[in-house]
Design a protein around this motif. Structure first.
Motif, short mmCIF file in Angstrom:
data_model
loop_
_atom_site.label_atom_id
_atom_site.label_comp_id
_atom_site.label_asym_id
_atom_site.label_seq_id
_atom_site.Cartn_x
_atom_site.Cartn_y
_atom_site.Cartn_z
N UNK A 229 -24.32 45.33 26.79
CA UNK A 229 -23.79 44.01 26.46
C UNK A 229 -22.36 43.77 26.94
N UNK A 230 -21.48 44.74 26.71
CA UNK A 230 -20.09 44.54 27.09
C UNK A 230 -19.94 44.45 28.61
N UNK A 231 -20.60 45.33 29.35
CA UNK A 231 -20.47 45.31 30.80
C UNK A 231 -21.09 44.05 31.41
N UNK A 232 -22.21 43.60 30.84
CA UNK A 232 -22.80 42.36 31.32
C UNK A 232 -21.86 41.18 31.08
N UNK A 233 -21.24 41.17 29.91
CA UNK A 233 -20.27 40.10 29.61
C UNK A 233 -19.12 40.12 30.62
N UNK A 234 -18.62 41.30 30.93
CA UNK A 234 -17.53 41.44 31.90
C UNK A 234 -17.95 40.87 33.26
N UNK A 235 -19.17 41.19 33.70
CA UNK A 235 -19.63 40.72 35.01
C UNK A 235 -19.84 39.21 35.03
N UNK A 236 -20.33 38.67 33.94
CA UNK A 236 -20.47 37.21 33.86
C UNK A 236 -19.10 36.54 33.91
N UNK A 237 -18.15 37.09 33.16
CA UNK A 237 -16.80 36.52 33.16
C UNK A 237 -16.15 36.64 34.54
N UNK A 238 -16.41 37.76 35.23
CA UNK A 238 -15.86 37.93 36.56
C UNK A 238 -16.41 36.90 37.54
N UNK A 239 -17.71 36.64 37.45
CA UNK A 239 -18.33 35.63 38.32
C UNK A 239 -17.80 34.24 38.00
N UNK A 240 -17.57 33.96 36.72
CA UNK A 240 -17.02 32.67 36.33
C UNK A 240 -15.57 32.52 36.79
N UNK A 241 -14.80 33.61 36.69
CA UNK A 241 -13.41 33.56 37.14
C UNK A 241 -13.33 33.31 38.64
N UNK A 242 -14.21 33.95 39.40
CA UNK A 242 -14.21 33.75 40.86
C UNK A 242 -14.41 32.28 41.22
N UNK A 243 -15.08 31.55 40.33
CA UNK A 243 -15.35 30.13 40.57
C UNK A 243 -14.39 29.24 39.79
N UNK A 244 -13.37 29.86 39.17
CA UNK A 244 -12.34 29.16 38.40
C UNK A 244 -12.95 28.26 37.33
N UNK A 245 -13.90 28.82 36.59
CA UNK A 245 -14.59 28.07 35.55
C UNK A 245 -13.84 28.22 34.22
#
Length: 252
Positions: A95-111
């Motif tokens: 769960x924690x690592x998946x959350x990190x990866x989702x947040x990383x993808x969102x940050x790359x798109x400046x969401x």
């Protein structure tokens, strides 16, 4: 409900009539784009074995899992069940690592992100740590958990006005995943996910699970030590094994 684009990237199968998705780690950036392109709220459910079993008897929880854009298995027992039934074996995610990866993808798109849950002190720590880790992520609001029914409408209005791309829900939100199901027509969010574990780690109230323990499937032991009464779930687990056996024999 997931669109064809989401299910092209994360194939949906079922284990004992409960849907699970096969999400490949490298596809997460594309999945984020596909989820954001869906109409309405795209809910991501992190499916633990106990909730998997409860969903078979709890209609609302079952509907929550069925209607979710993604239902990601985080318990080894679910993956073992899929393999036993000769279904496509879905990858299991921490769960924690998946959350990190989702947040990383969102940050790359400046969401943008809205935080909901936890105590006031914990929520401040969560936001501070996320701001430091994901500086290009836009924070558009936050509210504590354990709120009363009297202020729930105000929280929903605040989320709708903020219109976050990602609603991250922590502890103290009544119903957890079901809260999103109940209010998905009222809130305006791109992706919504409840993950109390990630919230507590960001709040520095919980240690991260080791990858080795997760791979072995022993990550439940620390919780069992803190809450020994959960050992009674062993009898439910036996019932789960019997259901798998019946399903395989009768090809359900």
């Amino acid at each position: 409900m997931a669109t064809n684009r989401v299910e092209d990237l994360a194939e949906r199968t079922s284990v004992l009539k409960i849907p699970v998705h096969s999400l490949i780690e490298t596809d997460i950036p594309e999945i984020v784009e596909a989820l954001l392109a869906e109409q309405g709220v795209s809910q991501v459910v992190l499916l633990r074995w106990w909730d998997f079993m409860r969903a078979r008897a709890d209609r609302e929880l079952r509907r929550c899992v069925i209607d979710a854009s993604l239902s990601i298995p985080v318990s080894r027992s679910i993956v073992v069940g899929a393999r036993f039934l000769r279904k496509r074996r879905p990858p299991r995610h921490m769960p924690f690592e998946l959350t990190i990866r989702l947040l990383g993808a969102l940050e790359d798109r400046q969401k943008s992100i809205y935080l909901l849950g936890g105590s006031a002190a914990a929520l401040r720590t969560v936001e501070q740590n996320l701001r430091e880790t994901f500086p290009n992520l836009r924070f558009v609001g936050r509210y504590t958990g354990h709120f009363t029914k009297a202020v729930e409408a105000d929280i929903i209005t605040a989320i709708r006005k903020a219109g976050p791309d990602f609603l991250l829900i922590g502890t103290g939100v009544p119903g957890g995943d079901r809260w999103v199901l109940r209010h998905r027509s009222e809130i305006s969010a791109g992706i919504a996910m409840q993950c109390g574990e990630a919230f507590d780690i960001f709040a520095e109230r919980r240690q991260r699970t080791s990858r080795a323990a997760f791979r072995r499937g022993t990550d439940f032991l620390p919780v069992l030590i803190r809450r020994p009464w959960r050992a009674l779930r062993f009898f439910v687990y036996l019932w789960y094994l019997l259901m798998l056996l019946f399903a395989k024999i009768f090809r359900h």
